[in-house]
Design a protein around this motif. Structure first.
Motif, PDB file in Angstrom:
ATOM      1  N   ILE B  49       0.882  -1.169   0.018  1.00 41.39           N
ATOM      2  CA  ILE B  49       0.135   0.076   0.102  1.00 41.39           C
ATOM      3  C   ILE B  49       0.952   1.343  -0.013  1.00 41.39           C
ATOM      4  O   ILE B  49       0.423   2.410  -0.405  1.00 41.39           O
ATOM      5  N   HIS B  51       3.467   1.575  -1.816  1.00 40.91           N
ATOM      6  CA  HIS B  51       3.698   2.186  -3.284  1.00 40.91           C
ATOM      7  C   HIS B  51       2.570   2.870  -3.697  1.00 40.91           C
ATOM      8  O   HIS B  51       2.712   3.873  -4.560  1.00 40.91           O
ATOM      9  N   THR B  52       1.132   2.523  -3.393  1.00 41.37           N
ATOM     10  CA  THR B  52       0.098   3.086  -4.085  1.00 41.37           C
ATOM     11  C   THR B  52       0.056   4.674  -3.290  1.00 41.37           C
ATOM     12  O   THR B  52      -0.391   5.233  -4.086  1.00 41.37           O
ATOM     13  N   VAL B  53       0.430   4.783  -2.207  1.00 42.51           N
ATOM     14  CA  VAL B  53       0.146   6.150  -1.525  1.00 42.51           C
ATOM     15  C   VAL B  53       1.460   6.811  -1.873  1.00 42.51           C
ATOM     16  O   VAL B  53       1.039   8.090  -1.643  1.00 42.51           O
ATOM     17  N   CYS B  54       2.446   6.533  -2.363  1.00 41.06           N
ATOM     18  CA  CYS B  54       3.711   7.395  -2.405  1.00 41.06           C
ATOM     19  C   CYS B  54       3.442   8.133  -3.589  1.00 41.06           C
ATOM     20  O   CYS B  54       3.241   7.612  -4.766  1.00 41.06           O
TER      21      CYS B  54
END
Lengths: 334, 84
Positions: B49, B51-54
């Protein structure tokens, strides 16, 4: 080392990418030692694409049948096909043409729904990005594509080396500081003079597509107070993964910045985003791209359907059509 | 165990990874210089997650989701290995 042959095929576009490639050749004379230009309507006088070309660059959208045939020819001729510009890679600004009915637009401008084939090539019912229709080797995105990217790609292709790819987003080059969002609220429209020049647009409540757009420009727009509109196309993870769309990926980032859960509270953030902005705002440069239209959430398709059904646009086109009469068309022809 | 690297050239110090980590204790901590640090990599459950929010894709998981087959039956292990 023998020279590689080079062709440039312009389709329906503004020609800006052609100028950028010409600039690349002018600013870097060493490229002329690597490439021999065999077809390029703006530069050389050949009228036909040769049967075999080493490197072909394509610019613009596929809008007419003639474009389609040209693109097929280019693909068959090329051993390496490079698409340059937002239009050719992600459908660009021209992709927004799909938000209006092609026949209505033709009627509003030319007074007829269809033009005879001997006058002009037939218009396709929708626009296509060349990278959706044929397999391509490299994509040089952005509007206009930076000269450096063109030079690096052409040099790497000539030497047979792999071309470096972009893995990050525009945010990584943006000097603005990201701060947590205190209150989740979106301000419609562009930031005015009251916006803080040193804080991230997302933290201030403005919409900026920098965190979902491929890196490579140096973030000039956010540096000078304009939020990113996403001309570079979506980040490769968003393009690849089926569970990610531009809106959902952006909403996950905003939700986490606001201290919400990126999975559970996703719907709240998306609802707020769509209330504040037209869905077409998220797909300014990618509305016609098949990659984003095929996403299971279907926000891009919804955006097209919504503006096609919008009576406001229909009324505008119909009013425009009133002024185009048979007489005015004949006068123009004379 | 998975190796986690944070590319500090790309990091924007937004600390989204610290907030979003789903591991029980949280893998990331805020460092003294404002950048996140990988404090407890052994907690990582590889949900990605972060990776998704960075916003800049600065986090890299090295050799994540390695296929680990825990069935002791050798025949079944071999069969699945061939399938993979």
């Amino acid at each position: 080392m023998s020279k590689l042959s080079f062709a440039f095929v312009p389709l329906s576009g503004c020609g800006g990418c052609e100028v950028q490639v010409l600039r690349a050749f002018t600013l870097h004379p060493e490229l002329e030692e690597l490439y021999d230009i065999v077809y390029w309507p703006m530069v050389v006088e050949t009228t036909e694409i040769p049967e075999k070309v080493d490197v072909v660059m394509v610019e613009g959208l596929v809008r007419t049948k003639e474009n389609l045939e040209k693109l097929r020819k280019a693909r068959f001729a090329a051993s390496k096909l490079i698409v340059v510009g937002s239009c050719a890679s992600w459908s660009g600004i021209g992709g927004a043409a799909d938000a209006l009915s092609a026949r209505l637009s033709m009627k509003a401008i030319y007074g007829r729904e269809q033009i005879n084939e001997d006058e002009a090539p037939e218009i396709l019912p929708r626009v296509f990005a060349p990278s959706d229709l044929v397999p391509v080797d490299y994509i040089i995105s952005r509007c206009p594509p930076p000269v450096e990217h063109i030079v690096i790609t052409l040099k790497a292709v000539a030497k047979g080396k792999p071309v470096p790819t972009a893995t990050s987003t525009v945010c990584s080059q943006c000097p603005r500081k990201m701060k947590p969002i205190e209150k989740l609220e979106f301000k419609p429209g562009l930031p005015g003079p009251d916006a803080d020049p040193e804080t991230c647009f997302l933290s201030q409540g403005y919409l900026c597509l920098g965190s979902v757009t491929t890196v490579g420009c140096g973030a000039p727009c956010p540096r000078f107070g304009i939020p990113c509109f996403g001309c570079g196309g979506p980040h490769y993870e968003i393009a690849e993964r089926r569970d990610m769309d531009i809106i959902t990926a952006l909403a996950r980032k905003i939700a986490t910045l606001a201290g919400l859960d990126p999975v559970k509270d996703l719907d709240i953030v998306i609802k707020k985003l769509l209330e504040a902005y037209d869905p077409r705002r998220f797909y300014v440069f990618t509305l016609g791209s098949e990659v984003l239209r095929r996403k299971p959430q279907g926000y891009a398709v919804q955006a097209i359907a919504r503006s096609k059904q919008d009576p406001k646009y229909r009324k505008l086109l119909e009013e425009r059509a009133k002024f185009v009469t048979e007489q005015s068309i004949n006068r123009n022809e004379e | 165990m998975v190796k986690i690297r944070i590319d500090l050239d790309k990091c924007k110090q937004c600390l989204n990874c610290v907030r979003a980590c789903t591991a029980f204790d949280g893998v990331y901590d805020e460092g003294p210089d404002g950048y996140p640090v990988v404090a407890r990599p052994e907690e990582c459950v590889q949900c990605l997650i972060c990776h998704t929010v960075c916003p800049t894709n600065a986090i890299i998981h090295e050799d994540y989701r390695e296929t680990v087959i825990i069935n002791p039956d050798k025949v079944i292990v071999e069969r699945y290995r061939n399938m993979i």
